[in-house]
Write an enzyme that holds these catalytic residues in place. Structure first.
Site, PDB file in Angstrom:
ATOM      1  N   SER A  29     -26.668  45.303 -66.155  1.00  0.00           N
ATOM      2  CA  SER A  29     -25.999  46.297 -66.982  1.00  0.00           C
ATOM      3  C   SER A  29     -26.146  45.931 -68.460  1.00  0.00           C
ATOM      4  O   SER A  29     -27.264  45.865 -68.966  1.00  0.00           O
ATOM      5  CB  SER A  29     -24.535  46.432 -66.555  1.00  0.00           C
TER       6      SER A  29
ATOM      7  N   ASP B 171     -26.639  54.522 -58.911  1.00  0.00           N
ATOM      8  CA  ASP B 171     -26.431  54.516 -60.355  1.00  0.00           C
ATOM      9  C   ASP B 171     -26.441  55.947 -60.876  1.00  0.00           C
ATOM     10  O   ASP B 171     -27.032  56.851 -60.248  1.00  0.00           O
ATOM     11  CB  ASP B 171     -27.538  53.710 -61.050  1.00  0.00           C
TER      12      ASP B 171
ATOM     13  N   HIS C 276     -23.670  50.598 -58.829  1.00  0.00           N
ATOM     14  CA  HIS C 276     -23.858  49.848 -60.065  1.00  0.00           C
ATOM     15  C   HIS C 276     -23.295  48.429 -59.982  1.00  0.00           C
ATOM     16  O   HIS C 276     -23.707  47.553 -60.744  1.00  0.00           O
ATOM     17  CB  HIS C 276     -23.188  50.589 -61.227  1.00  0.00           C
TER      18      HIS C 276
END
Length: 291
Positions: free
Chosen positions: A153, A235, A267
């Site tokens: 991320s 995602d 995610h």
């Protein structure tokens, strides 16, 4: 970036909301469950691994590494530098050792990188800190046979920024052999239009200067390494779009890049599962990192 200017505030928030990243739970439950998984995995790794905790790589309080050493001591070993996510605002190296066990058992060291998250840290300083951590690792651990970056991320963004570093400024050229960028953000400009920037305080100039997608042109002609961009099946469309565009830009610049769409993940568990040796991404890392 006209597309983003046409989107409403509510649409922008949806693209970058944690509840959008995971179909499992509501926002608070998603974050709490993620932190719990990382914490438990890190405690397990620290109980079973030889570690060097809170190793300073700079003068700032936040500039520290947690190092997990290979189970079998060797003179030379590869090092995976893990850069945590948390939207540049949360999490820490203290719960970032969860991926260590499968690596150290195969002769690979892992170092979890600490950096100053917002509001204390600004984007430019976070990038500088992560770059300094790489330079420090190379100078401190002379037995490293190669460095591999691993980021999730916001951490994938910071790892990608390492690839665009002018190492002459730091007086060293690290032997970066590969980068594993998982569910990353590679263009910061859209974030200027979201509530996240209330904490990050990014200017448009800072967003442009710290967007890996906008820096790919500088990579042409530089020593290239293998780059794997991993993306979770669940995602958000924006995360998937940015990974696709960064992948295509790297390939156009002559770099060896691979895009891996990881099924049945969101995610958060796309990175949590690195604690499992039989997980697809763990196996990819083990097969890529040369011991």
């Amino acid at each position: 970036m006209g597309k983003w200017q046409k989107m409403t505030k509510e649409e922008l928030e949806t693209q970058y909301s944690p509840s959008r990243w995971s179909p499992r739970l509501d926002k608070d439950a998603v974050i709490n469950a993620h932190v719990q998984m990382l914490t438990e995995g890190t405690h397990k790794a620290q109980a079973a691994t030889q570690t060097l905790l809170n190793v300073p790589y700079g003068m700032d309080e936040g500039e520290k590494l947690d190092v997990y050493l290979p189970t079998v001591h060797t003179e030379n070993f590869p090092l995976v530098l893990y850069i945590h996510g948390g939207y540049w605002q949360s999490l820490s190296k203290d719960i970032s050792g969860f991926a260590a066990l499968p690596l150290v058992s195969h002769g690979i060291a892992l170092a979890a990188v600490g950096y100053d998250v917002a509001p204390k840290g600004r984007m430019e300083e976070m990038v500088r800190q992560v770059r300094r951590s790489v330079a420090f690792a190379v100078q401190q651990y002379t037995g490293i046979s190669g460095i591999y970056l691993l980021g999730h991320s916001a951490g994938a963004h910071l790892a990608a920024m390492v690839l665009s570093t002018d190492w002459a400024e730091l007086g060293i050229v690290p032997n970066i052999k590969g980068a594993f960028l998982v569910s990353g953000i590679y263009d910061l400009e859209p974030l200027l239009h979201t509530p996240e920037n209330d904490v990050l305080h990014m200017s448009r100039e800072a967003a442009e200067h710290n967007s890996p997608l906008r820096l790919v042109a500088k990579l042409k002609g530089r020593r290239a390494c293998q780059v794997l961009l991993g993306i979770a099946q669940h995602d958000s469309p924006e995360f998937r779009r940015q990974s696709q565009e960064y992948f295509e830009a790297l390939r156009a610049a002559g770099w060896s890049a691979t895009l891996l769409d990881i099924g049945d993940t969101d995610h958060f568990d796309v990175i949590e599962k690195l604690s499992q040796e039989n997980y697809l991404l763990t196996q990819v890392i083990l097969n890529t990192v040369s011991v």
